[in-house]
Design an enzyme around this catalytic site. Structure first.
Site, PDB file in Angstrom:
ATOM      1  N   ASP A  67       1.855  -8.087   1.473  1.00  0.00           N
ATOM      2  CA  ASP A  67       0.398  -8.078   1.307  1.00  0.00           C
ATOM      3  C   ASP A  67       0.043  -8.069  -0.184  1.00  0.00           C
ATOM      4  OD1 ASP A  67      -2.273  -7.853   1.785  1.00  0.00           O
ATOM      5  OD2 ASP A  67      -2.215  -5.836   2.627  1.00  0.00           O
ATOM      6  N   ASP A 126       9.167  -3.545  -7.266  1.00  0.00           N
ATOM      7  CA  ASP A 126       8.514  -3.306  -8.555  1.00  0.00           C
ATOM      8  C   ASP A 126       8.941  -4.368  -9.576  1.00  0.00           C
ATOM      9  OD1 ASP A 126      10.866  -2.013  -7.966  1.00  0.00           O
ATOM     10  OD2 ASP A 126      10.535  -0.296  -9.256  1.00  0.00           O
ATOM     11  N   LYS A 165      12.709  -2.027  -1.400  1.00  0.00           N
ATOM     12  CA  LYS A 165      12.725  -0.860  -2.289  1.00  0.00           C
ATOM     13  C   LYS A 165      13.910  -0.007  -1.840  1.00  0.00           C
ATOM     14  CE  LYS A 165      10.808   1.698  -5.538  1.00  0.00           C
ATOM     15  NZ  LYS A 165      11.015   1.334  -6.955  1.00  0.00           N
ATOM     16  N   TYR A 224       1.450  -0.676   8.556  1.00  0.00           N
ATOM     17  CA  TYR A 224       0.177  -1.027   9.194  1.00  0.00           C
ATOM     18  C   TYR A 224       0.160  -0.647  10.670  1.00  0.00           C
ATOM     19  CZ  TYR A 224      -0.528  -3.612   4.929  1.00  0.00           C
ATOM     20  OH  TYR A 224      -0.662  -3.939   3.610  1.00  0.00           O
ATOM     21  N   ASP A 227      -1.239 -11.581  -2.722  1.00  0.00           N
ATOM     22  CA  ASP A 227      -2.458 -11.621  -3.533  1.00  0.00           C
ATOM     23  C   ASP A 227      -2.131 -11.900  -4.996  1.00  0.00           C
ATOM     24  OD1 ASP A 227      -4.057 -11.115  -1.371  1.00  0.00           O
ATOM     25  OD2 ASP A 227      -5.290  -9.634  -2.432  1.00  0.00           O
TER      26      ASP A 227
END
Ligand code: NAD
Length: 358
Positions: free
Chosen positions: A247, A223, A191, A141, A251
């Site tokens: 992020d 994942d 990751k 970001y 959610d």
């Protein structure tokens, strides 16, 4: 000792839900012999209307001089002009940056009274109680370069993920400290099989983990994590993740609980000061109609009491009061079930206060 609370109700349903949260806080203040000095200031669209900017210097000063910030939500269609140089969201970004808030905490608990309204099976959701700690001020970001350009092969685009070891270490420390106060389990998401930033993330996380041998620690690839989160969410306590992974996972995690109207959040920095807000937005479609669910805002004050003021008992009392109201079958429209007792924002707030007084 008086705790100074900066209050930014914001726009839309912000003032409705924050109004009920402040009323609940008053009851807790009296019951536990606490003392709060709440100072209100404008942020977001209401500040743009009044002062031409989303956050004035004096409003920022109110936040900086406080021990904690309570925020409703900002924004709405009337300030949505993408060409405008002043936008409501600038208030939140300004507060985060100026207060050095780098860790966003989203606790997810599944109320047994609402378990049947989720899209997931009750046996998967029973007993879920986790917190996602998302890194808030680094990663893709903010990484540069982030641009589109034209190269030999035509259109190209690049984004950059950048982290320093210090940014990772402070996020991990916040996560470990939190885990220590909970069930003492921390899952770090990365990751590392693909990304250099993740390999450094994991390396630094392991170094910090040595300072917290009392906390059970594990690494999980992002994942796999997205799968485990809906398959066995009960197994997780604190989950730490870099900005973009966090992020996405927050959610996903919020859907375990069912409605946005139920979920609080905290943004923390180095010290005890935090910014507390419901995860939902300003809900322009129901603003001013007494339909908003105030529980996320009320539960945000519980987080504030726990994380900024070390008032665990008072925090739990609020959470128990919310649970008791839901147990009695009262619901706002967003969480309504067949044969529930449908109430508005004000009545829901009153019911919580009634339970807080018992
Ligand atoms: P939203 O969260 O405001 O609303 C999404 C849906 O959920 C709507 O149908 C709304 O009625 C419902 N909802 C949300 N909170 C509720 C509550 N407490 N009780 C009952 N129902 C609730 O998201 P949106 O519609 O995408 O955004 C509306 C505005 O809010 C936009 O301007 C957006 O930028 C802003 N926003 C602000 C924040 C923030 O300040 N932190 C966060 C998200 C969105």
């Amino acid at each position: 000792m008086t705790h100074k609370v900066a209050v930014f109700a914001g726009d839309g349903i912000g003032s409705e839900v924050i109004g009920e949260a402040l009323e609940a806080l008053k009851v807790v203040e009296k019951r536990f012999g606490l003392s709060f000095a709440c100072e209100r200031a404008l942020a977001g669209g209401c500040s743009i209307d009044a002062h031409g900017v989303a956050l004035t210097d004096s409003a920022l000063r109110v936040a900086k001089e406080s021990d904690a910030v309570l925020l409703g939500a900002v924004g709405g269609p009337q300030w949505d002009d993408p060409k405008s140089s002043v936008r409501p969201e600038q208030a939140i970004l300004g507060l985060r940056k100026e207060l050095g808030l780098f860790a966003n905490l989203r606790p997810v608990q599944v109320s047994r009274h609402l378990i049947n309204s989720s899209t997931l099976k009750p046996e998967v959701l029973e007993g879920v109680d986790l917190v996602v700690v998302r890194e808030l001020t680094g990663g893709v970001y903010y990484g540069r370069p982030s641009e589109r350009r034209t190269g030999a092969a035509g259109r190209e685009a690049v984004d950059t993920i950048f982290y320093t070891e210090g940014e990772v270490a402070r996020l991990m420390r916040t996560s470990f400290e939190l885990a220590r106060k909970r069930r003492k389990k921390l899952t770090s998401v990365d990751k590392a099989n693909i990304m250099a930033t993740s390999r450094m993330w994991r390396e630094v996380a392991h170094e910090v983990a040595k300072e917290y041998s009392d906390v059970q620690y594990e690494d999980v690839l992002v994942d796999s994590m997205s799968m485990h989160l809906i398959r066995r969410p009960r197994d997780f306590d604190v989950i730490a993740a870099e900005n973009m992974f966090g992020d996405i996972l927050t959610d996903e995690a919020s859907m375990l609980a069912g409605s946005m109207g139920l979920l609080p959040s905290a943004s923390l920095g180095e010290g005890k000061r935090g910014l507390y807000e419901p995860i939902h937005g300003t809900a322009p479609d129901i603003a001013g109609q007494d339909k908003a669910n105030p529980l996320a805002a009320i539960l945000s004050t519980a987080l504030m009491l726990r994380l900024s003021f070390d008032q665990e008992q008072a925090a739990q009392t609020i959470e128990n009061a919310v649970d008791a109201v839901l147990a009695s079958g009262y619901r706002t429209a967003d969480i309504a079930q067949p044969e529930c007792r449908l109430v508005g924002c004000k009545e829901m707030g009153r019911l919580v206060r009634e339970k807080l007084q018992q």
